[in-house]
Design an enzyme around this catalytic site. Sequence first.
Site, mmCIF file in Angstrom:
data_model
loop_
_atom_site.group_PDB
_atom_site.id
_atom_site.type_symbol
_atom_site.label_atom_id
_atom_site.label_comp_id
_atom_site.label_asym_id
_atom_site.label_seq_id
_atom_site.Cartn_x
_atom_site.Cartn_y
_atom_site.Cartn_z
ATOM 1 N N ASP A 178 -10.519 51.608 22.830
ATOM 2 C CA ASP A 178 -9.948 52.392 23.927
ATOM 3 C C ASP A 178 -8.560 52.896 23.551
ATOM 4 O OD1 ASP A 178 -9.184 53.076 26.853
ATOM 5 O OD2 ASP A 178 -11.228 52.344 27.035
ATOM 6 N N HIS A 218 -5.399 52.695 30.154
ATOM 7 C CA HIS A 218 -6.828 52.889 30.392
ATOM 8 C C HIS A 218 -7.652 51.697 29.912
ATOM 9 C CE1 HIS A 218 -10.844 54.828 29.670
ATOM 10 N NE2 HIS A 218 -10.553 55.387 30.819
ATOM 11 N N SER A 396 -15.864 55.629 32.749
ATOM 12 C CA SER A 396 -15.027 54.685 32.004
ATOM 13 C C SER A 396 -15.213 53.267 32.503
ATOM 14 C CB SER A 396 -13.549 55.058 32.145
ATOM 15 O OG SER A 396 -13.229 56.181 31.388
#
Length: 533
Positions: A178, A218, A396
């Site tokens: 990520d 994220h 996601s």
Amino acid sequence: MKQNFTFLLLLFSTLMFSQEEDAWVYFNGKPNSQDFFNNPSLTLSQRSLDRRTAQNIALNISDAPLEITYINQVKASTGITVLAQSKWLNALHVRGTQTNITALKQLSYVDKVVFANKTLNVTSKKVSQNNIAAVKNKLETTIDYAYGNSANQIQMLNGQVLHQQNYTGSGKIIAVLDAGYPGVNTAEPFKRLRDNNLILGGYDYVNRSTNFYTGDDHGTLVLSTMGGYKENSLVGTAPDASYYLFITENDASENPVEESYWVEAAEQADAYGVDIITTSLGYFGFDNANYSHTYSDMNGTTNFITKGAEIAFSKGIIVLASAGNEGNQVENHVGSPGDGISVLTIGSVNAVKVKAPSSSIGPSFDNRIKPDVMAQGVAAVVANTTGGIGTANGTSFSCPIMAGMVACLWQAFPSKTNQEIRQMIIESADRYTTPDNNYGYGIPNFGSTLSVDVFQSSSNFSVYPNPTESNISFLFADETASVSIYSILGQKLIEKQITNQNPVLSVESLTSGLYFYTFKSGNLQKTGKIIKQ
């Protein structure tokens, strides 16, 4: 006038050949590969080798390291910068002028050079101007930091059935690829992972740094859906799995080198012996439109990252990827590596199982079903860098929610291969017989993969009523017994001695949900589940 035109043409040609380009340089062999086969444990962990043995996967030339003399000679070439490398694909990702990169073809050990700008590849057909806009490859999300309950995203997959049987990912290793993981080393929802040494390590491939608790948050949000734990607020789908955290996405720009970083990380994950790779990254458009992919590239065999994902699967790893959040865009198809043939590509639904409009669709360009399956990605419960619990939207989050459940399922069936586990998941999905380009095969039912009773009973032992609203009673032969009640994650909540004359245990203090009990009386020992309504 003619002289001026000629001058301008020469100037344009000079500028065109002097600007830097990205390319992959592929080698034609690994002359010292036998050294690897003589002692593979020098580069692959025993766990990595054991995973291959368990699935009857033989070592091959792709496992051998790149030839170091080749790398050094390319690095020493005029105007060439080596940005990444891949042993699986026997290639380097380089940057330099078109002229300097093309000159590498003259090296005897270079098989081919492939420019990221497809118009520069001699054998390529002329492609039309690519109008796909660059997107944040970590996949856009919207976040609402309101407190919520993560039960729905687990129960939608019937994942609580696995948790009730103590399958919470223990013994399985998940690699997360990520954009960054700030706060994972400090925030409360990750304390359980830290206290139990379940963060095994990681690396920042973008900055070539061992500090992976940095970058964009994220990855922090993504990890929380699997490994996060905060009582009555957030329980991840695999809270007892172990994790490696890799940064492969540069949030400041969108460039094909990020695909190469991803493959590097996947190779390292393989070497560490991971079981599962999950990535909430998707590649379609780049800052330089000449580098962007087209829909025709989404065929499972073209893009560098997809090739890497397929090789990872061939090593016995299950690879999961987000479908993407371009469902409302002109180009609304699943991106890479989600186009991979073996990649388990995850789309997004809301809390009542309706597809999110933003969730990217299929089919792949070669007309395969994509996405493969769906999970909750609308108002998914996540933890942020400071430990706050909120909700976030996007594939996601549907992807790691699914990845955690895959770890639990594989823990329950440790002798299954990655192909068998992948097929079990697809066959359990609610649209398996009628898949489509929006939902794929639908929403998996992880509970259906296990044959378990709601509670145990025998002629001399029973538990009733179950489900219950307040009290639970035990029928048994001896005079006394010891009963303990545990949460689905093993936390002891109630412990009490009961008698045959008064075999009632109050569970009024428990919130609604599913719990374990242990019962001991003389030589009789039982375990089972209680449903508190």
